[in-house]
Structures are given as C-alpha cells and as structure tokens.
Design an enzyme around this catalytic site. Sequence first.
Site, PDB file in Angstrom:
ATOM      1  CG  ASP A   2      10.585  -6.600  -3.369  1.00 49.76           C
ATOM      2  OD1 ASP A   2      11.036  -7.301  -2.447  1.00 49.76           O
ATOM      3  OD2 ASP A   2       9.630  -5.811  -3.223  1.00 49.76           O
ATOM      4  CG  ASP A  25       6.237   0.473  -9.486  1.00 48.50           C
ATOM      5  OD1 ASP A  25       6.228   1.605 -10.002  1.00 48.50           O
ATOM      6  OD2 ASP A  25       6.836   0.214  -8.432  1.00 48.50           O
ATOM      7  NE  ARG A  73       7.932  -8.322  -3.079  1.00 47.65           N
ATOM      8  CZ  ARG A  73       6.840  -7.804  -2.536  1.00 47.65           C
ATOM      9  NH1 ARG A  73       5.948  -8.604  -1.977  1.00 47.65           N
ATOM     10  NH2 ARG A  73       6.634  -6.504  -2.543  1.00 47.65           N
ATOM     11  CB  SER A  78       6.151   2.507  -2.552  1.00 51.13           C
ATOM     12  OG  SER A  78       6.107   1.141  -2.902  1.00 51.13           O
TER      13      SER A  78
END
Length: 395
Positions: free
Chosen positions: A124, A15, A95, A173
């Site tokens: 996220d 990504d 995060r 992922s």
Amino acid sequence: MEKRKVVLAFSGGLDTSICIPLLREHYGFDEIVTVAVDVGQPEEEIARATEKGRMLADNHYTIDVKEMFVADCIFPSIRANGSYEGYPMGTALARPLIAEEIVKVAEQEGASKIAHGCTGKGNDQLRFDFIFRSAGYDIVAPMREMNLTREWEICYAQDHDIPVTVAKEKPYSIDENCWSRSIEGGKLEDPAFHPPDDIYAWTVSPKDAPDAMEEVSIEFVQGIPVALNGKELPGLALIRELNKIAGRNGVGRNDMVEDRILGLKAREIYEHPAATVLLAAHSDLERLVLTRSELAFKHIVDDRWSELAYMGLVHEPLFYALNAFIDKTQERANGTVDVGLYKGSVKVLGRSSDSALYSDDLVSFDSKTLDQNHAVGFSNYFGLQARLLKNLKKC
C-alpha cells in the site's frame, strides 16, 4: 510562522489512529486533517473512523465513493479478468482511488504534505506514494520512517487512550471493501498455521454450506454485470447481493503465499465471494464471443493489466493502452451465464449470447451445411513442416 498542515489518509484502525499523535509529537505538525474514504467498508467501520477522526484530528472528512469504486475500478477489473497470482484483487483496486480523493482534500485544505499509516514492508505504501507524488506532494509515513512494530503501536495507543480494535492476543489486520476482504497479521504470518474459522466474515466454511447446489444467472452487457437471476440491479447492489449468495455457499476464500511488490513473500487470506463468481462467469462468456486470436492475446493483456493494477500504477501509459484494447473486446461481451454454487466451488452450467461465435448447425455431426470433404485439402497441409522434418530424420 505559517501553521504546518498535513492531510492523513485515515481508516480509524491502529496504524492511522496512532499517526495523529505521532504527527504532532514526533513531526511537529500544527494541524492534522484526517480523510476516511468509503469504498464499501462496513458501516460501523466508517462511523468509527468518522468519530475518531473528529475526536483526534483538527478537521475530518468522510467521503463516499462506493459507486465510483464499482464503476471506475471493479467493472474494469471484471472486463480485464483481473486477478493477481490467482486471486481477485480488492485492496489494490481501491488504493489509487482513495489516494486521489485524499489529494483533492489536500489541495482544498492547502496542506503542505500528505501522510499515511502504511508500513515499509507492504504494497500500500507504493500505491499511495505513486498517486501522492504524481500530484506533487511530499509524503510522511510514520510507520516505516520510525520502523515501528505492531506490539509497540498497541502499547502506544493504550498509553494515549486511543481505542483500537486489535490486541496483542489477536492482532489481525483486516482491510475490507465491497469487493474483497483481506485478513493478515499475528499468527497468520506463519504459512503453516491453520487459521481459525472466526477470521472469516463473508463466507461459511464449505463443509457447513448447504448440501444442495444453488444456481445463479448473471447477465453481462459489454463485460459489465447488469442483472442477477433476471433482475436488473445497480453495480453495488448486485455485488452485495452476490456476496451474500456465494458466501453462504462457501465460495470465495483464498489462503495463499503471495509475492509482494518489494519481493517479500507473505501469507495472505482473502474473502471475495461475488468477485470469484463474476470473474468465472465473465471469463467463460468471453470464450463464447471472442475469437481464438483475441482470447490468446487478451490473456497476455489481462495478465499485464492485473500486474499494473496490483502495483497501483494506474497512470502508467501502458495501463491506458491495455484498457483501450480491453474496451474494444468488450463490445461483444454480451450475454448470460448460469453458474452453480456448491460447497465452495463455482461451476458454469450454461451460457448464451447474441454475439456468440458458436454455431450448433456448423458443429453438429448431423449437419451437412459444411461439406466434410473440404477438410481433406486442409489436412494434407496440416503439420507439413513437422512431417518433413520427421522424414528427414529417417534418412
């Protein structure tokens, strides 16, 4: 005209890698700065992100915050028994810290905007957006704004000669830090699909784990693990060592259907060996040192803390208030917990603490320190209203 500069949260994965040409071709940015933040990913992953960032972007930063992640995110989560819908959080904890470091770079670079590679379906995006918007930055998110699919991204990467570690046949992922490893995507999106064992990296299958129980002793000071099997270790080293020990015993796998913030249900698979053991041990220690009232209220606080942490709302005023209560309770969370690890299970074998509210003298059937006759008066009033109501119904 002034050059348009954007800072991109960069992992080196599919990504974020294709975000670099997209930010140039589709969004018209003149200068792209990538930032990889190390919260305990594999060394080769950080090295790959650094190499790709330097190769593809105009400028690149790699920032090591592993120790900060342990001290500021993982330790508070242990003290709060942090879990969401039954699993220890990892990605959610990292995060906001990653986003704060990216903001620092954006301020240093004088960037006009901050970009990330999150989709419009996951959590996220919200965790990043909250921190970036709190710092006053506009956000660019190509994945969600262009409504891209994983298959399109793989083809786009191939067309632009961008090396990626996923393929159409195995489009998983994976997000990893020193506390947790998550695996999703591809066939794993089907809740009925039985995942192959090769998706796991930290844990052996419980059926392949040793046939003998392995015992581990963990010492806590104010709710923070400080020693393993009698040996004092810094936080990061302790977690990594316990990841190895618990992982080889098949401890720390979760395969679940999780409720994302947006309301979508998603099949998620996690590995978190050390987290599983430490949370079990810490929770058990609290039952030894906290009062019944404290435990009952802290259960409510922990649940609310975990929900806010999962959402990434670390600057929510309630989050600060909950931490203040948790900090107070952890003043007495000192002691040692012995656990047994056996084929995927964690069993507390014993616990001890100088702050224990347990008295073997008072509770013993052979002790007369407490006169049992004193309980008669208490018993006369115990359940009084329920007894009165039952008698009224007889009339």
